[in-house]
Every structure is written in structure tokens, then in C-alpha cells.
Design a protein around this motif. Structure first.
Motif, PDB file in Angstrom:
ATOM      1  N   SER A 117       0.824  -1.204   0.000  1.00  0.00           N
ATOM      2  CA  SER A 117       0.000   0.000   0.000  1.00  0.00           C
ATOM      3  C   SER A 117       0.861   1.258   0.000  1.00  0.00           C
ATOM      4  O   SER A 117       0.403   2.330   0.349  1.00  0.00           O
ATOM      5  CB  SER A 117      -0.911   0.004   1.245  1.00  0.00           C
ATOM      6  OG  SER A 117      -0.114  -0.077   2.422  1.00  0.00           O
TER       7      SER A 117
ATOM      8  N   ARG B 220       2.797   0.916  -5.484  1.00  0.00           N
ATOM      9  CA  ARG B 220       1.427   0.729  -5.952  1.00  0.00           C
ATOM     10  C   ARG B 220       1.036   1.867  -6.902  1.00  0.00           C
ATOM     11  O   ARG B 220       1.110   3.049  -6.557  1.00  0.00           O
ATOM     12  CB  ARG B 220       0.470   0.692  -4.767  1.00  0.00           C
ATOM     13  CG  ARG B 220      -0.995   0.383  -5.147  1.00  0.00           C
ATOM     14  CD  ARG B 220      -1.895   0.454  -3.913  1.00  0.00           C
ATOM     15  NE  ARG B 220      -3.260   0.078  -4.228  1.00  0.00           N
ATOM     16  CZ  ARG B 220      -3.804  -1.091  -3.951  1.00  0.00           C
ATOM     17  NH1 ARG B 220      -3.067  -2.028  -3.363  1.00  0.00           N
ATOM     18  NH2 ARG B 220      -5.058  -1.350  -4.256  1.00  0.00           N
TER      19      ARG B 220
ATOM     20  N   GLU C 146      -2.198   2.966  -9.584  1.00  0.00           N
ATOM     21  CA  GLU C 146      -3.582   2.626  -9.926  1.00  0.00           C
ATOM     22  C   GLU C 146      -4.155   3.581 -10.966  1.00  0.00           C
ATOM     23  O   GLU C 146      -3.794   4.764 -11.021  1.00  0.00           O
ATOM     24  CB  GLU C 146      -4.466   2.666  -8.678  1.00  0.00           C
ATOM     25  CG  GLU C 146      -4.103   1.655  -7.610  1.00  0.00           C
ATOM     26  CD  GLU C 146      -4.951   1.823  -6.369  1.00  0.00           C
ATOM     27  OE1 GLU C 146      -5.973   1.124  -6.255  1.00  0.00           O
ATOM     28  OE2 GLU C 146      -4.582   2.662  -5.521  1.00  0.00           O
TER      29      GLU C 146
ATOM     30  N   MET D 189      -4.317  -1.927 -11.348  1.00  0.00           N
ATOM     31  CA  MET D 189      -3.288  -1.743 -10.329  1.00  0.00           C
ATOM     32  C   MET D 189      -2.050  -2.510 -10.750  1.00  0.00           C
ATOM     33  O   MET D 189      -2.142  -3.629 -11.256  1.00  0.00           O
ATOM     34  CB  MET D 189      -3.786  -2.233  -8.971  1.00  0.00           C
ATOM     35  CG  MET D 189      -2.832  -1.910  -7.810  1.00  0.00           C
ATOM     36  SD  MET D 189      -1.582  -3.178  -7.533  1.00  0.00           S
ATOM     37  CE  MET D 189      -2.498  -4.360  -6.560  1.00  0.00           C
TER      38      MET D 189
END
Length: 785
Positions: free
Chosen positions: A697, A701, A703, A748
Motif C-alpha cells: 500500500s 502501488r 492505480e 493496479m
């Protein structure tokens, strides 16, 4: 019957889906696409993805499908199959054996080359359905635990070599399906197969990955090298598990992943669109790839999540059809019953019709005169004087007079009655006049033939006539019996004087006796025939009631089954998407029917293009039931669903449906903004990506989120403007004009193999199997195992 209704209703719902989306923007791909499915375990994915694309892509003809497997494949247009080596019995070397056999079996490679060459040519021809033919995309789909994926480099690069001969640019993406949920059988071996493939993927994606093998084989067994030099094998690798990042198994298993593959391929091959409004960012594959590539050391994988909210068209279709069916039956039940007296006239059962029938049955009454010519015995008048008329008749004729009447009148009358077929005629007339008359129908027919004494019915009329005729018959029979009890000496006939001959006196008595007695008997016979006619009709009415009650019961059972199917479909619609469907669409159907009735009149159901003037399709039987559903479905499509009432935008329909049962003064009414918040929240929660990663997280990461929807819809405008400037990821909309739903695709990427919880949890199985002599990876060709 239930299966029949469900089949017809399902077809109707499918037709509705097409009707409601007619004229809307349909999806299309920019350049040709080749789907390469590898392994026997990818057959289900092939079937699902093919079906999705065929239904949703306007230029689906621009896509071909190649299935490399050792078993059966899908038999559909544009689907090709190429045989792979049959897996051997030994599990220890299953993957490496397939690899070895591939290189050892040259005839097999020749056939694979032939198929791939053919596919490349056909894909070039299919390119005419796409705006661009310079570029082709290969979408490789395989299950991680399928041993055939040991041949991924060979199959992918061989296919690429042929496509490079006809296309300028060839890009390759991989979609690896991870099956985490299992029944417990072979879980260790399956996990080891998957882990071995995932480790191979990290090798294929190295920046210096190289490959060179003599893979191309001509029909003359001439071989050519296929090479790949110094770059990752795939543009993108998507890992898609049946478990999401929250560690929860997907409700639909791998089915959600098949939809994700279809949308990802579409997204990666979508025609370029300008930015369509403030806050809307367009998708760029190269930018996404660069964004998830963090360094040259770790292979970066991608994944995706998918959610959708769509009009529950099956539920809407079945609900509309159910309400139209309810309206039809309710109209039949509330139709006023015709006046039985007037109906008796139309059914040719009025007194004058019955009298005419009786007259047609009875022999000519003039034939009674012939009875006076019957041979009499030699009894004297003096002997007859003290007798009753019955005794005198017997003394004179010894039963021959009765036999004469029986033969020439009673038998003939009974025979004529049988040939008249009054019951059959009554049944036919009743069905034509009542049951098949739109102004009456089967329910009224059922009521009119019932024994309900509180209603004016045909059976009531017939029973009243039967009672009256039976009373007259008994009175006439009593009069006849009274005649027979009279004395001869009391009769008024020409007896003559003292000099009248005995023979003449007897003849005069006979001429008085027979017309008197048998004239009354003739009258009795007429009443008996009338009573028989009425009783036959009453019995037929009773039989008709039994048939009609069964037919009406069948219509009600069909009504119940339709309602149950609609309710079941509504329950299957998720959350608020299925809310108030019955109430809302029940109201719309009633409004549409009122409008239709105002335009066409109260008998619009019975127009020839719907049920028809003679509603024989309501008379029961499977064929008729099928015809009824088909006709009502046609009426729904042509007249109900085409109403402007059904043309609301997706969000407006949801809002109207959510508030259909709310009173005007109720302050709890759901606002459009509240609905949009609910929709946005639901789409986001359900679009959780389909892999579970470990503490992922933070920095790696990356997205992006995209809607497939109408960019002009209020909801999309709301989402695009919401939180603008505060977003943590890129967001855009793929415009589809007038769509009846909204889809959200969540991309993602940036995680490595070590971040994948599936890999971390199952690496121990792989290591243990390897320690026990299992060989999972590719081995040098030509080396025997």
C-alpha cells in the motif's frame, strides 16, 4: 410447462436487452486482436470471453481465437485449435515432458505451424473490420496451474513470427489466471505448477530476456529460426486470481476474471478518444506500463478489478410480461357476463330453435292415420263397451298398435336425435360465441357454464327449461293416462243405430281411439325429445365447464409461474438495483396500457397481430400456451416497452424506481446525489483488484480507474467532478453512448512476485516437491527424462 415458460421468457428478456440497447453506442476495437488460449484448463475462459466479446463488440469479426490444447476446443466461427503433446502419466515430470515432446515430435510442430500460418492470414483479412491494420495485439490467456504453459515462449513467439509477416507492429499481453479456491484434491501439486509458472514469468520479463529456436517448420520439414532479443516477452502481464486483495474469494469464481480479460483487451485496443470533459483522463497503455515499472531488477506485474451496475433487464422483462399477463386475465375476469336469454338465442337454444329441432326429429304426424288400417281382432263392440280404452286397445290389437308406434315414431325419433349431434353443435357454438369472443373469453365461458345459482348462467337457463319441460311432460303423461282410464261406452264417436253393422261400429271406434290416444302419445314423444335435447345440452354445458375450468386453471398456473420467475429474477438483481422493480414497472405497465387502450380501444389485445379476434390460443395445451406467451411478448416489445415511459436514462430510472413507493410529503425521498454516492461507493467496493498482495500500500502501488459509460450521463459528470484535484490516481471514462449501465475497471500494478500472497503461501509446496524429485521447468531438448 414451467420449462416452456422459462425458455420463452428468457428469450423475451434477451430480446429486451437488444431492444433497450438498440441505437446505443456499441464497443469496438481499434486494431485486430488474436486471443491465444493455452492449455486444456483455459477452455472455460475461451468460452466465456468469446461469448462476452461476440455480444458486446460491434466489430467482433476483427478478433480471432486460437486454442492450443491436447483436448477439445470451442466450435465457433473464428476459433482455431492446434494440438499440443498429450500429457504423460508421470506427474513428476509432467511440465518438462510436454516441453520435451514438443521438440521431439516434428509432425506435431508442422501442424502447429500450418494452423498459425492460416490464423495469421485470416487475421489479416479480418483486419478489414477494424479502423487500423498496422498493429495487432496478441492476448495470451492461460491458467497458472496448467502444465501446457511451459510452452508459452514457443507458442507466443512462433505466432508472433507469422503475424509479423502481415502486420507492422505486434504487441503481446499475458493474462494469467490463478485458481486459489479448490476442493482439496491435488492442491499441493496444483500450487507447485502455478508457482513454477510464476517464476518463469519473472524470467520472461527480464529486460535482457533472449530466445532463439528453430520453431518454424514448412510442409517440406525445412526449419527456420524464431528469435527474441534483449527485451521483456510481454508488454503487460496481468495476474488475476479468484481471491481479491481483501483476501475474499470472488462470489462468481473465475467468471469475474473472464469479464476483466474482455474489458482489459478492449481497453488496450480501444480507438483513441480525446479528453471528453474536465476531470476525464484518457487511458494510455504505454504510460501505464512505464508507471508500474519501478526498476530493472524486479518484474512488475499488473492486476485489475471489475464492477458493474446495469439495468436488471431479465427482471424488468419478466416483470413487464407478468404484469401484462395479469392485466389480460384481470380484464377477462371483470368482463360483464352477457345476458343468458340473449345468449340462448345466439346459441340456437331459444324455444323456437328447440321446437324446430324437435320438429326435425319427429316423423310426420300424418303417419298416425295409417294406424287405423291396423288389423284388429274379432272382438265385438258389446264386449268392448264395459272396457277402459287401454283394455279395448289391447283387446283389439294385442300390442300391434304400440309396436307400430314404437317402430315408426319412437325409434325413428331417437335415431334422428342421435344424428342431430346437438351436443357437438352446442359445444362448437358456445366456444365460438363465448369462449373465443374477445368480449367474453374463457373466464366468462367458465362462469356461464357453472352451476352457480347466484349468477345468470347458461346452465341455469337450461335447468329452468328442463324443469319446465319435465313438468309439462308429466302433465301430458297424466292426461294420457287419464285417457286410457276412460270407458269405451263414455266415448263420443259415431256408434250408429240398431241396424248399424257390428263391423262398422268397431271401425268407427278404432278411428276414434287411435288418433285420440296416439295423438296424445305423439305430443308426449315431442316433449320427451325436447327434454332429451335440453338434458344433452345441459350435460354438454357441464362437460364444457369442466374443460373450461381446467383451461382457466392452466392460465392461472401460467400466471403464477410467470410471477414466480419474475420474482426470482428480481431477487437475483443485486442490492438496490433490484429495488421496487415490481412496483415501479407495474405502474409503468398500467400507464402504457391505459395509453394503448385510449388509442386502440378496450379490445386492443385481440388485434390480429397480437392474440387475434378468435382467441383459440387461450384454449389450453402446450402449443397454445407457447403461442400466448409469444404473442404477449410481441405486444410488450412493440407497444409497452416502446413507450416513452421506458426511455429514462439509467440513473433517472434508478432514482424513479427507488422513490416509487415514497409519498410526496415524505422527506425520506432519495435524492439524485445520494443515489450517485451509493452507486459510486458500490462500484468502488466491488472493483477490488483480483490478487492479494503483502503490505502493498505504499511506494510501488500504481492505480488507474476507468468507467465504461455514457460520458454525458449525470452520474459520470458527478464522478468526474467529485474530489477533483484531490485524487490519488488517474480516472477516466470510456464513452459508450446511451448505455443502460455503468462498469468500472480498476487497474493496479507495480508489485513483484514476492509481494504476491499466493506465491508466498505456496512457495513451500513448490520447494518440497522439487526436493522430492519433481521437475517443473523446461529442460534441454533432446535429453531423455
Amino acid at each position: 410447462m414451467r420449462d416452456l415458460i422459462e425458455q420463452l421468457a428468457t428469450q423475451y428478456a434477451s430480446d429486451l436487452d437488444t431492444q433497450l440497447d438498440s441505437g446505443n453506442g456499441q464497443r469496438s476495437i481499434q486494431n485486430p486482436v488474436l486471443f491465444l488460449f493455452i492449455g486444456d484448463n483455459s477452455l472455460e475462459a475461451l468460452q466465456a470471453v468469446y461469448s462476452l466479446n461476440e455480444r458486446q463488440w460491434k466489430n467482433h469479426a476483427g478478433a480471432l481465437y486460437l486454442h492450443a490444447s491436447s483436448g477439445k476446443t470451442l466450435s465457433e466461427p473464428r476459433v482455431y485449435g492446434c494440438r499440443l503433446p498429450e500429457p504423460l502419466a508421470g506427474r513428476q515430470t509432467l511440465r518438462s515432458d510436454i516441453y520435451s515432446q514438443f521438440y521431439q515430435q516434428e509432425p506435431l510442430r508442422v501442424e502447429i505451424n500450418k494452423v498459425m500460418k492460416k490464423v495469421s492470414i485470416h487475421l489479416a483479412e479480418a483486419g478489414g473490420h477494424c479502423p487500423s491494420v498496422q498493429h495487432v495485439n496478441i492476448a495470451v490467456v492461460t491458467r497458472a496451474d496448467d502444465p501446457a504453459n511451459v510452452l508459452v515462449p514457443e507458442l507466443v513467439l512462433l505466432m508472433k513470427s507469422y503475424l509479423s509477416e502481415v502486420f507492422k507492429y505486434v504487441s503481446i499481453d499475458l493474462y494469467a489466471l490463478i485458481q486459489e479456491k479448490s476442493s482439496g484434491d491435488d492442491f499441493g501439486f496444483s500450487a507447485s505448477l502455478s508457482v513454477s509458472f510464476l517464476e518463469e514469468l519473472t524470467n520472461y520479463q527480464r529486460s535482457d530476456y533472449r530466445f532463439k529456436e528453430s520453431l518454424q517448420v514448412t510442409e517440406d520439414h525445412v526449419t527456420l529460426e524464431v528469435a527474441h532479443a534483449g527485451s521483456p516477452l510481454f508488454s503487460l502481464i496481468y495476474l488475476l486470481s479468484d481471491k481479491n486483495e481483501r483476501g475474499l474469494f470472488a462470489e462468481n469464481g473465475q467468471k469475474d476474471n473472464y469479464e476483466i480479460i474482455s474489458r482489459l483487451v478492449l481497453l488496450n485496443n480501444k480507438p483513441a478518444e480525446p479528453e471528453l470533459g474536465e476531470g476525464n483522463e484518457s487511458y494510455n497503455k504505454h504510460q501505464f506500463t512505464r508507471s508500474i515499472t519501478v526498476d530493472n531488477v524486479q518484474t512488475a506485474f499488473a492486476t485489475a478489478g471489475f464492477s458493474k451496475v446495469k439495468q436488471p433487464k431479465d427482471a424488468i422483462a419478466l416483470t413487464v410480461l407478468s404484469h401484462v399477463y395479469d392485466d389480460l386475465l384481470e380484464r377477462m375476469k371483470t368482463s360483464p357476463l352477457p345476458d343468458p336469454a340473449g345468449l340462448m338465442e345466439r346459441l340456437e337454444l331459444a324455444p323456437r330453435h328447440i321446437l324446430r329441432s324437435v320438429q326435425s326429429i319427429l316423423p310426420d304426424g300424418g303417419k298416425l292415420d295409417e294406424m287405423t288400417g291396423l288389423m284388429a281382432t274379432g272382438v265385438s263392440y258389446a264386449e268392448l263397451r264395459s272396457m277402459t280404452l287401454r283394455e279395448a286397445e289391447h283387446a283389439l290389437f294385442q300390442g300391434s298398435s304400440q309396436a307400430f308406434f314404437e317402430m315408426h315414431f319412437e325409434q325413428r325419433a331417437r335415431k334422428q336425435l342421435e344424428s342431430l349431434q346437438i351436443k357437438e353443435k352446442f359445444a362448437r357454438l358456445f366456444r365460438e360465441t363465448v369462449a373465443e369472443d374477445p368480449r367474453c373469453g374463457p373466464y366468462a365461458a367458465c362462469q356461464l357454464t357453472s352451476g352457480n345459482e347466484t349468477l345468470p348462467t347458461i346452465r341455469g337457463e337450461l335447468l329452468a327449461r328442463i324443469r319446465e319441460t319435465a313438468r309439462l311432460l308429466e302433465e301430458t303423461r297424466a292426461e294420457w293416462e287419464d285417457l286410457y282410464r276412460q270407458r269405451v261406452e263414455q266415448q263420443d264417436f259415431k256408434k250408429g243405430g240398431f241396424f248399424t253393422r257390428e263391423k262398422d261400429r268397431i271401425r268407427n271406434f278404432i278411428r276414434h281411439l287411435l288418433p285420440l290416444v296416439y295423438g296424445k302419445r305423439y305430443e308426449l314423444l315431442g316433449l320427451e325429445m325436447e327434454l332429451r335435447l335440453l338434458r344433452d345440452c345441459e350435460q354438454q354445458a357441464e362437460e364444457l365447464h369442466r374443460q373450461l375450468a381446467e383451461e382457466w386453471g392452466q392460465l392461472e398456473r401460467q400466471q403464477k409461474q410467470l410471477r414466480e420467475l419474475a420474482q426470482k429474477s428480481v431477487k437475483e438483481a443485486t442490492d438496490y438495483l433490484g429495488k421496487n422493480i415490481d412496483q415501479y414497472y407495474g405502474t409503468l405497465v398500467r400507464e402504457a396500457i391505459r395509453s394503448l387502450e385510449a388509442k386502440k380501444g378496450p379490445l386492443f389485445y385481440w388485434e390480429d397481430r397480437y392474440l387475434g379476434q378468435k382467441a383459440s390460443i387461450l384454449n389450453g395445451g402446450q402449443t397454445e400456451s407457447s403461442a400466448l406467451i409469444e404473442r404477449l411478448s410481441a405486444l410488450c416489445r412493440q407497444e409497452i416497452l416502446s413507450s416513452p415511459l421506458f426511455a429514462l436514462a439509467f440513473e433517472d430510472e434508478l432514482l424513479a424506481r427507488a422513490n416509487v413507493a415514497v409519498a410526496y410529503e415524505n422527506r425520506d425521498v432519495l435524492t439524485k446525489e445520494e443515489l450517485f454516492e451509493d452507486l459510486d461507493r458500490a462500484l468502488e467496493e466491488r472493483a477490488s483488484v483480483h490478487v492479494e498482495v503483502f503490505h502493498f500500500s505504499q511506494k510501488h502501488r500504481y492505480e488507474e480507474k476507468y468507467f465504461f459509460a455514457d460520458i454525458d450521463s449525470d452520474f459520470i459528470q458527478y464522478v468526474m467532478q467529485k474530489g477533483q484535484g484531490l485524487r490519488t490516481c488517474k480516472q477516466g471514462c470510456i464513452h459508450e453512448a446511451g448505455t443502460s449501465g455503468i462498469e468500472k475497471l480498476h487497474l493496479m500494478g507495480g508489485f513483484g512476485l514476492g509481494d504476491l500472497m499466493y506465491y508466498r503461501n505456496n512457495k513451500k509446496y513448490y520447494d518440497s516437491y522439487v526436493a522430492n524429485g519433481f521437475v517443473f521447468h523446461r529442460r534441454e531438448k533432446g535429453v531423455s527424462i
